[in-house]
Design an enzyme around this catalytic site. Sequence first.
Site, PDB file in Angstrom:
ATOM      1  N   GLY A 182       1.044  -1.165   0.019  1.00  0.00           N
ATOM      2  CA  GLY A 182       0.060   0.054   0.183  1.00  0.00           C
ATOM      3  C   GLY A 182       1.112   1.427  -0.019  1.00  0.00           C
ATOM      4  O   GLY A 182       2.399   1.209   0.186  1.00  0.00           O
ATOM      5  N   CYS A 188       5.856  -5.597   1.492  1.00  0.00           N
ATOM      6  CA  CYS A 188       6.189  -4.218   1.471  1.00  0.00           C
ATOM      7  C   CYS A 188       5.374  -3.621   2.511  1.00  0.00           C
ATOM      8  O   CYS A 188       5.838  -3.616   3.704  1.00  0.00           O
ATOM      9  CB  CYS A 188       5.454  -3.604   0.024  1.00  0.00           C
ATOM     10  SG  CYS A 188       6.255  -1.943  -0.407  1.00  0.00           S
ATOM     11  N   TYR A 189       4.376  -2.835   2.458  1.00  0.00           N
ATOM     12  CA  TYR A 189       3.724  -1.992   3.479  1.00  0.00           C
ATOM     13  C   TYR A 189       2.828  -3.151   4.458  1.00  0.00           C
ATOM     14  O   TYR A 189       3.089  -2.935   5.729  1.00  0.00           O
ATOM     15  CB  TYR A 189       2.322  -1.432   2.987  1.00  0.00           C
ATOM     16  CG  TYR A 189       1.733  -0.491   4.280  1.00  0.00           C
ATOM     17  CD1 TYR A 189       1.933   0.557   4.752  1.00  0.00           C
ATOM     18  CD2 TYR A 189       0.375  -1.215   4.601  1.00  0.00           C
ATOM     19  CE1 TYR A 189       1.096   0.934   5.875  1.00  0.00           C
ATOM     20  CE2 TYR A 189      -0.445  -0.689   5.224  1.00  0.00           C
ATOM     21  CZ  TYR A 189      -0.139   0.449   6.157  1.00  0.00           C
ATOM     22  OH  TYR A 189      -0.776   0.954   7.280  1.00  0.00           O
ATOM     23  N   HIS A 249       8.408  -6.985  -3.439  1.00  0.00           N
ATOM     24  CA  HIS A 249       7.319  -7.319  -4.219  1.00  0.00           C
ATOM     25  C   HIS A 249       7.529  -8.816  -5.058  1.00  0.00           C
ATOM     26  O   HIS A 249       7.714  -8.883  -6.071  1.00  0.00           O
ATOM     27  CB  HIS A 249       6.527  -6.492  -5.185  1.00  0.00           C
ATOM     28  CG  HIS A 249       6.005  -5.182  -4.331  1.00  0.00           C
ATOM     29  ND1 HIS A 249       4.660  -5.071  -4.116  1.00  0.00           N
ATOM     30  CD2 HIS A 249       6.757  -4.160  -4.329  1.00  0.00           C
ATOM     31  CE1 HIS A 249       4.465  -4.013  -3.207  1.00  0.00           C
ATOM     32  NE2 HIS A 249       5.585  -3.266  -3.404  1.00  0.00           N
ATOM     33  N   GLU A 271       5.245 -10.930  -6.116  1.00  0.00           N
ATOM     34  CA  GLU A 271       3.983 -11.017  -6.941  1.00  0.00           C
ATOM     35  C   GLU A 271       4.214 -10.472  -8.600  1.00  0.00           C
ATOM     36  O   GLU A 271       3.648 -10.882  -9.454  1.00  0.00           O
ATOM     37  CB  GLU A 271       2.640 -10.378  -6.750  1.00  0.00           C
ATOM     38  CG  GLU A 271       2.821  -8.985  -6.579  1.00  0.00           C
ATOM     39  CD  GLU A 271       3.152  -8.105  -5.309  1.00  0.00           C
ATOM     40  OE1 GLU A 271       2.842  -6.967  -5.162  1.00  0.00           O
ATOM     41  OE2 GLU A 271       3.791  -8.757  -4.637  1.00  0.00           O
ATOM     42  N   SER A 287     -20.566  -6.553 -25.778  1.00  0.00           N
ATOM     43  CA  SER A 287     -19.591  -5.962 -26.586  1.00  0.00           C
ATOM     44  C   SER A 287     -18.860  -6.875 -27.571  1.00  0.00           C
ATOM     45  O   SER A 287     -18.791  -6.470 -28.669  1.00  0.00           O
ATOM     46  CB  SER A 287     -18.589  -5.283 -25.753  1.00  0.00           C
ATOM     47  OG  SER A 287     -17.449  -6.323 -25.408  1.00  0.00           O
ATOM     48  N   GLY A 328     -16.522  -8.676 -27.124  1.00  0.00           N
ATOM     49  CA  GLY A 328     -14.990  -8.704 -26.393  1.00  0.00           C
ATOM     50  C   GLY A 328     -15.103 -10.313 -25.591  1.00  0.00           C
ATOM     51  O   GLY A 328     -16.298 -10.791 -25.455  1.00  0.00           O
ATOM     52  N   VAL A 329     -14.166 -10.494 -25.252  1.00  0.00           N
ATOM     53  CA  VAL A 329     -13.553 -11.828 -24.342  1.00  0.00           C
ATOM     54  C   VAL A 329     -14.476 -11.791 -22.960  1.00  0.00           C
ATOM     55  O   VAL A 329     -15.150 -12.529 -22.711  1.00  0.00           O
ATOM     56  CB  VAL A 329     -12.249 -11.774 -24.129  1.00  0.00           C
ATOM     57  CG1 VAL A 329     -12.038 -13.161 -23.150  1.00  0.00           C
ATOM     58  CG2 VAL A 329     -11.409 -12.171 -25.432  1.00  0.00           C
ATOM     59  N   ASP A 330     -14.438 -10.682 -22.395  1.00  0.00           N
ATOM     60  CA  ASP A 330     -15.143 -10.612 -20.953  1.00  0.00           C
ATOM     61  C   ASP A 330     -16.428 -10.789 -21.017  1.00  0.00           C
ATOM     62  O   ASP A 330     -16.986 -11.527 -20.471  1.00  0.00           O
ATOM     63  CB  ASP A 330     -14.907  -9.071 -20.373  1.00  0.00           C
ATOM     64  CG  ASP A 330     -13.277  -8.911 -20.185  1.00  0.00           C
ATOM     65  OD1 ASP A 330     -12.501  -9.968 -20.274  1.00  0.00           O
ATOM     66  OD2 ASP A 330     -12.791  -7.695 -20.358  1.00  0.00           O
ATOM     67  N   LYS A 366      -7.563 -11.194 -17.007  1.00  0.00           N
ATOM     68  CA  LYS A 366      -7.789 -11.406 -18.542  1.00  0.00           C
ATOM     69  C   LYS A 366      -7.462 -12.818 -18.774  1.00  0.00           C
ATOM     70  O   LYS A 366      -7.875 -13.530 -19.479  1.00  0.00           O
ATOM     71  CB  LYS A 366      -7.061 -10.406 -19.503  1.00  0.00           C
ATOM     72  CG  LYS A 366      -7.539 -10.497 -20.910  1.00  0.00           C
ATOM     73  CD  LYS A 366      -8.742 -10.334 -21.354  1.00  0.00           C
ATOM     74  CE  LYS A 366      -9.075  -8.820 -21.341  1.00  0.00           C
ATOM     75  NZ  LYS A 366     -10.336  -8.365 -21.656  1.00  0.00           N
TER      76      LYS A 366
END
Length: 512
Positions: free
Chosen positions: A55, A82-83, A170, A172, A224, A226-228, A368
């Site tokens: 954060g 981190c934080y 980090h 990740e 739309s 699109g993929v989502d 995604k």
Amino acid sequence: MSFEKILVLDFGGQYNQLIARRVRDESVYAEIKSYETPLDEIKAAGYKGIIFTGGPNSVYDESSPHYTKDILDIGVPVLGICYGAQLMAWMGGGKVESCVKSEYGKIEIENTKRDSLLFKGVDEKSIVWMSHTDFISAPPEGFEITSHSADCPCASMENVGRKLYAVQFHPEVTHSQFGKQFLHNFLFEVCGCKGDWVMDDFIERTVESLREQIGDKKVVLGLSGGVDSSVAAGLLSRAVGRQLTCVFVDQGLMRKNEGDFVEETFTRLFDMNFVRVNCGAQFISKLKGITDPEQKRKTIGSEFYKVFWDEIRKQADGGFFAQGTIYPDRIESGKGDAATIKTHHNQVKMPEDITFDGVIEPLGDLFKDEVRRVGEKLGIPKELVWRQPFPGPGLGVRIIGEITEEKIKVLQEADAVFRDEIKKSGIEDQLSQFFAVLPDVQTVGVMGDHRTYDHLIAIRAVTTDDFMTADWAKIPYDILARISNRLTNEVDHVNRVVYDITSKPPGTVEWE
């Protein structure tokens, strides 16, 4: 259905969901909850481990997100990042100070405890990604420093007996050389996870949840193409079949011939009610004179849903409103403690006179690439699942300045040529996203014996794992040359081509 769970306790950084995604990559289910979640709720959930996220705050700032130190004593392993690492030190009575020299970017750390479970399989010296202005100057009693960098005396620390671990860096992000290994070690060596969660579980759990939530009511979803939205439609179709009505608003801002492709694809693939509304002229009229990017986005989003809801009023009464929202849409729109970067089309507030029993976002916690995996598991054809990402406002965010019918046509043709050449060149699979942009710029050119003053086309191509960060693609010069030649020769009113070599950050993938 029962499977292992990891809690990602969110303290307000931009990459919090990325942590959860990395955990799920290890076949361990992760869910995110706010730092305001009561401790009793966390204790009752049966988590195998807890991760404190990063954060932008300082632990000594009273307005910063904090948590009760009792969470360190519930017998569940904790990893602070981190934080989150500084917060763990603060909770335990350690000391956190401002850095004399802040660390940002790739930093080398040296492991000083070779038998640390967190460092199993990690080289003695490795590169990690740092981003901090505070540091742990003195760890709490019972903690041992396990690594350091040239400017950070405590790059990581641990209390083995209490299963408490903290890293200033980090793990990740892909920039951390052994980032995946650090998280793997925490999950399997410290928490004792088995890795029993697979994407099929997500689909089964989501479909069951949708059936229970929706019951015999109707659901409406804006498509739309699109993929989502496609994958969201697939999940909803599997759950409730023809209780689902999908409305496709063709606002005239799609890629060349895309409206017809969307209609043919969805009427063939899904068991649903499909409605197409053609309203390109209406959108151009509403956008007349608007040049500000945020105002354009909001206008397109508001007009989209005005047309959408006008159509829905004819189709259904009550029920649920569904969206194909994925996590990056939500985090970049400033949900929770994250800063607003841009407003997404599917984050616009619905009109007060429209009421639904609820809003359904079946993909709201996925990235995604995870959405694509769900699509493949649902049996959606590869040509649809792996389509190029396309923003909800369409070409409206790829035309800088005022949107006109002439500009739309120029960009549609340019984009079609660009995509065709990339496909022919055999590098399409190497690119995460690529498209053309029409800046509000005209330049001098010479075509034949005539001087021209016409449009400049910018082309953009990026590579990325998660779309939270992205690098510009190193397209070979000979391919760029062919693209430029085709654009200036085949597309009317284009006399110059430039290539965008900006990474994210500092830029975004889209121009607006």
